[in-house]
Motif scaffolding. Sequence first.
Motif, PDB file in Angstrom:
ATOM      1  N   VAL A   1       0.922  -1.278   0.013  1.00 43.41           N
ATOM      2  CA  VAL A   1      -0.118  -0.069  -0.002  1.00 43.41           C
ATOM      3  C   VAL A   1       0.881   0.929  -0.132  1.00 43.41           C
ATOM      4  CG1 VAL A   1      -1.652   1.486   1.447  1.00 43.41           C
ATOM      5  CG2 VAL A   1      -1.860  -1.175   1.144  1.00 43.41           C
ATOM      6  N   ASN A   2       0.583   2.053  -0.956  1.00 43.93           N
ATOM      7  CA  ASN A   2       1.262   3.175  -1.065  1.00 43.93           C
ATOM      8  C   ASN A   2       0.237   4.467  -0.267  1.00 43.93           C
ATOM      9  OD1 ASN A   2       2.089   6.148  -2.095  1.00 43.93           O
ATOM     10  ND2 ASN A   2       3.547   4.890  -3.393  1.00 43.93           N
ATOM     11  N   LEU A   3       0.746   5.261   0.744  1.00 39.60           N
ATOM     12  CA  LEU A   3      -0.330   6.031   1.467  1.00 39.60           C
ATOM     13  C   LEU A   3      -0.384   7.312   0.613  1.00 39.60           C
ATOM     14  CD1 LEU A   3       0.778   5.545   5.093  1.00 39.60           C
ATOM     15  CD2 LEU A   3      -1.204   4.625   4.187  1.00 39.60           C
ATOM     16  N   SER A   4       0.495   7.734  -0.058  1.00 41.32           N
ATOM     17  CA  SER A   4       0.498   8.944  -0.970  1.00 41.32           C
ATOM     18  C   SER A   4      -0.607   8.640  -1.936  1.00 41.32           C
ATOM     19  CB  SER A   4       1.569   9.320  -1.391  1.00 41.32           C
ATOM     20  OG  SER A   4       2.694   9.504  -0.584  1.00 41.32           O
ATOM     21  N   GLU A   5      -0.653   7.463  -2.828  1.00 38.89           N
ATOM     22  CA  GLU A   5      -1.540   7.010  -3.526  1.00 38.89           C
ATOM     23  C   GLU A   5      -2.997   7.232  -3.141  1.00 38.89           C
ATOM     24  OE1 GLU A   5      -2.870   6.409  -7.499  1.00 38.89           O
ATOM     25  OE2 GLU A   5      -0.691   7.127  -6.889  1.00 38.89           O
ATOM     26  N   ILE A   6      -2.929   6.509  -1.884  1.00 36.46           N
ATOM     27  CA  ILE A   6      -4.468   6.341  -1.155  1.00 36.46           C
ATOM     28  C   ILE A   6      -4.987   7.775  -1.014  1.00 36.46           C
ATOM     29  CG2 ILE A   6      -5.630   5.821   0.804  1.00 36.46           C
ATOM     30  CD1 ILE A   6      -3.975   3.533   1.204  1.00 36.46           C
ATOM     31  N   LEU A   7      -4.077   8.844  -0.590  1.00 35.04           N
ATOM     32  CA  LEU A   7      -4.715  10.180  -0.531  1.00 35.04           C
ATOM     33  C   LEU A   7      -5.031  10.883  -1.858  1.00 35.04           C
ATOM     34  CD1 LEU A   7      -2.143  11.405   2.494  1.00 35.04           C
ATOM     35  CD2 LEU A   7      -4.892  11.294   2.423  1.00 35.04           C
ATOM     36  N   ARG A   8      -4.226  10.318  -2.670  1.00 36.42           N
ATOM     37  CA  ARG A   8      -4.441  10.996  -4.123  1.00 36.42           C
ATOM     38  C   ARG A   8      -5.885  10.534  -4.724  1.00 36.42           C
ATOM     39  NH1 ARG A   8       1.115  11.130  -4.670  1.00 36.42           N
ATOM     40  NH2 ARG A   8       1.280   9.090  -5.481  1.00 36.42           N
ATOM     41  N   GLN A   9      -6.110   9.389  -4.384  1.00 34.24           N
ATOM     42  CA  GLN A   9      -7.210   8.519  -4.872  1.00 34.24           C
ATOM     43  C   GLN A   9      -8.485   8.926  -4.025  1.00 34.24           C
ATOM     44  OE1 GLN A   9      -7.744   7.136  -7.592  1.00 34.24           O
ATOM     45  NE2 GLN A   9      -5.306   7.330  -8.400  1.00 34.24           N
ATOM     46  N   LYS A  10      -8.351   9.138  -2.698  1.00 35.11           N
ATOM     47  CA  LYS A  10      -9.408   9.230  -1.629  1.00 35.11           C
ATOM     48  C   LYS A  10      -9.373  10.701  -0.970  1.00 35.11           C
ATOM     49  CE  LYS A  10     -11.500   5.455  -2.754  1.00 35.11           C
ATOM     50  NZ  LYS A  10     -13.037   5.459  -3.338  1.00 35.11           N
ATOM     51  N   GLU A  11      -8.924  11.761  -1.735  1.00 36.17           N
ATOM     52  CA  GLU A  11      -8.130  12.760  -0.750  1.00 36.17           C
ATOM     53  C   GLU A  11      -9.652  13.419  -0.146  1.00 36.17           C
ATOM     54  OE1 GLU A  11      -6.744  17.627  -1.798  1.00 36.17           O
ATOM     55  OE2 GLU A  11      -6.778  16.018  -3.485  1.00 36.17           O
ATOM     56  N   LEU A  12     -10.556  13.765  -0.623  1.00 36.84           N
ATOM     57  CA  LEU A  12     -11.590  14.502  -0.155  1.00 36.84           C
ATOM     58  C   LEU A  12     -12.391  13.525   1.046  1.00 36.84           C
ATOM     59  CD1 LEU A  12     -13.522  16.233  -3.038  1.00 36.84           C
ATOM     60  CD2 LEU A  12     -12.084  17.203  -1.345  1.00 36.84           C
ATOM     61  N   THR A  13     -12.478  12.333   0.850  1.00 35.20           N
ATOM     62  CA  THR A  13     -12.828  11.379   2.004  1.00 35.20           C
ATOM     63  C   THR A  13     -12.068  11.534   3.056  1.00 35.20           C
ATOM     64  OG1 THR A  13     -13.967   9.771   0.193  1.00 35.20           O
ATOM     65  CG2 THR A  13     -13.268   9.020   2.504  1.00 35.20           C
ATOM     66  N   VAL A  14     -10.656  11.424   3.095  1.00 34.13           N
ATOM     67  CA  VAL A  14      -9.722  11.408   4.168  1.00 34.13           C
ATOM     68  C   VAL A  14      -9.969  12.925   4.686  1.00 34.13           C
ATOM     69  CG1 VAL A  14      -7.249  11.275   4.694  1.00 34.13           C
ATOM     70  CG2 VAL A  14      -8.191   9.832   3.147  1.00 34.13           C
ATOM     71  N   LEU A  15      -9.760  13.900   3.911  1.00 33.65           N
ATOM     72  CA  LEU A  15      -9.951  15.249   4.316  1.00 33.65           C
ATOM     73  C   LEU A  15     -11.072  15.285   5.180  1.00 33.65           C
ATOM     74  CD1 LEU A  15      -8.847  18.048   4.584  1.00 33.65           C
ATOM     75  CD2 LEU A  15     -10.032  18.639   2.403  1.00 33.65           C
TER      76      LEU A  15
ATOM     77  N   SER B   1     -12.855  13.183   6.757  1.00 28.09           N
ATOM     78  CA  SER B   1     -12.778  12.588   8.123  1.00 28.09           C
ATOM     79  C   SER B   1     -12.071  13.170   9.212  1.00 28.09           C
ATOM     80  CB  SER B   1     -12.415  11.162   8.067  1.00 28.09           C
ATOM     81  OG  SER B   1     -13.288  10.479   7.122  1.00 28.09           O
ATOM     82  N   LEU B   2     -10.883  13.736   8.757  1.00 26.18           N
ATOM     83  CA  LEU B   2      -9.714  14.495   9.700  1.00 26.18           C
ATOM     84  C   LEU B   2     -10.331  15.808  10.175  1.00 26.18           C
ATOM     85  CD1 LEU B   2      -6.584  13.924   7.733  1.00 26.18           C
ATOM     86  CD2 LEU B   2      -7.237  12.937   9.886  1.00 26.18           C
ATOM     87  N   VAL B   3     -11.059  16.580   9.213  1.00 24.68           N
ATOM     88  CA  VAL B   3     -11.929  17.819   9.598  1.00 24.68           C
ATOM     89  C   VAL B   3     -12.809  17.471  10.597  1.00 24.68           C
ATOM     90  CG1 VAL B   3     -12.906  19.883   8.826  1.00 24.68           C
ATOM     91  CG2 VAL B   3     -11.206  19.024   7.718  1.00 24.68           C
ATOM     92  N   TRP B   4     -13.677  16.509  10.454  1.00 20.86           N
ATOM     93  CA  TRP B   4     -14.670  16.189  11.437  1.00 20.86           C
ATOM     94  C   TRP B   4     -14.075  16.066  12.589  1.00 20.86           C
ATOM     95  CZ3 TRP B   4     -19.463  16.814  12.786  1.00 20.86           C
ATOM     96  CH2 TRP B   4     -20.132  15.872  13.517  1.00 20.86           C
ATOM     97  N   GLU B   5     -13.098  15.391  12.902  1.00 20.92           N
ATOM     98  CA  GLU B   5     -12.549  15.118  14.223  1.00 20.92           C
ATOM     99  C   GLU B   5     -12.102  16.387  14.897  1.00 20.92           C
ATOM    100  OE1 GLU B   5     -12.093  12.288  15.864  1.00 20.92           O
ATOM    101  OE2 GLU B   5     -12.942  11.016  14.426  1.00 20.92           O
ATOM    102  N   LEU B   6     -11.688  17.300  14.203  1.00 18.26           N
ATOM    103  CA  LEU B   6     -11.426  18.728  14.902  1.00 18.26           C
ATOM    104  C   LEU B   6     -12.573  19.160  15.816  1.00 18.26           C
ATOM    105  CD1 LEU B   6      -9.632  20.739  11.968  1.00 18.26           C
ATOM    106  CD2 LEU B   6      -8.666  19.832  14.082  1.00 18.26           C
ATOM    107  N   GLY B   7     -13.842  18.793  15.561  1.00 15.44           N
ATOM    108  CA  GLY B   7     -14.874  19.309  16.244  1.00 15.44           C
ATOM    109  C   GLY B   7     -15.026  18.609  17.443  1.00 15.44           C
ATOM    110  N   GLY B   8     -14.499  17.474  17.761  1.00 17.15           N
ATOM    111  CA  GLY B   8     -14.651  16.494  18.828  1.00 17.15           C
ATOM    112  C   GLY B   8     -14.415  17.100  19.994  1.00 17.15           C
TER     113      GLY B   8
END
Length: 219
Positions: A10-24, A26-33
């Motif tokens: 698995v290439n994490l950089s590739e995952i981020l490029r393919q699923k960038e908005l999904t990952v973003l 999820s991370l931004v949602w965690e900021l509100g916890g």
Amino acid sequence: FTAKICLLEVNLSEILRQKELTVLKSLVWELGGDDLEHDRKEEVYGDSANFSNFARKDVLLALAKGVLLKSDSGSTPASKHDSIDSTSGLPSIKSAASWVAPNFMYLLVNIVLYKWHTKSNRERFQSIKCLKEMLRFLPSQDSPRYMPQIMSAVNNAMTSPSSPSDLLDSDYFSKLCLVAVTTLFDFIKIVTSHDSTEVGENLVSIVVTLYPLFDTTED
């Protein structure tokens, strides 16, 4: 599983490029916890189930590091050091902002507004806190364009529930209003730093949004 079992495949950089908005998202949602290290008790939902699994500083670090990973060619792994501000020693807000700011409207609609209309009271509370945290990434010159959506989000939080099935206890609603008002004030400061006339043109909407704070009518 990704880190231990599939590390070589698995290439994490590739995952981020393919699923960038999904990952973003999820991370931004965690900021509100809820984060007891940074939040005042008046800004905490009051239920340990709402506490984020991650400290807010770690989420900021993940955002900053994500910028490096998704742009990484694969030759040089992104390091934690590259995601840290050399002056403050904290996660690089500037780096994280370069990922969040271009997708601000997407996050505003798909996290803040969407979750408010479809989720539980706990997630509604988190959605407003998420908006408050998102504002740190908003460039002042871009802020006026988001006035309608942000005013709508704050107005949702400030409006008392109208249906019996959606009644909120007074403590919860007080906390929700506090977070909403501080979010609005933070946004107004950002807009004013760019163009104060924008605030003047929307003054009526701002006053109407804040009206529940001054409504002392007793049943």
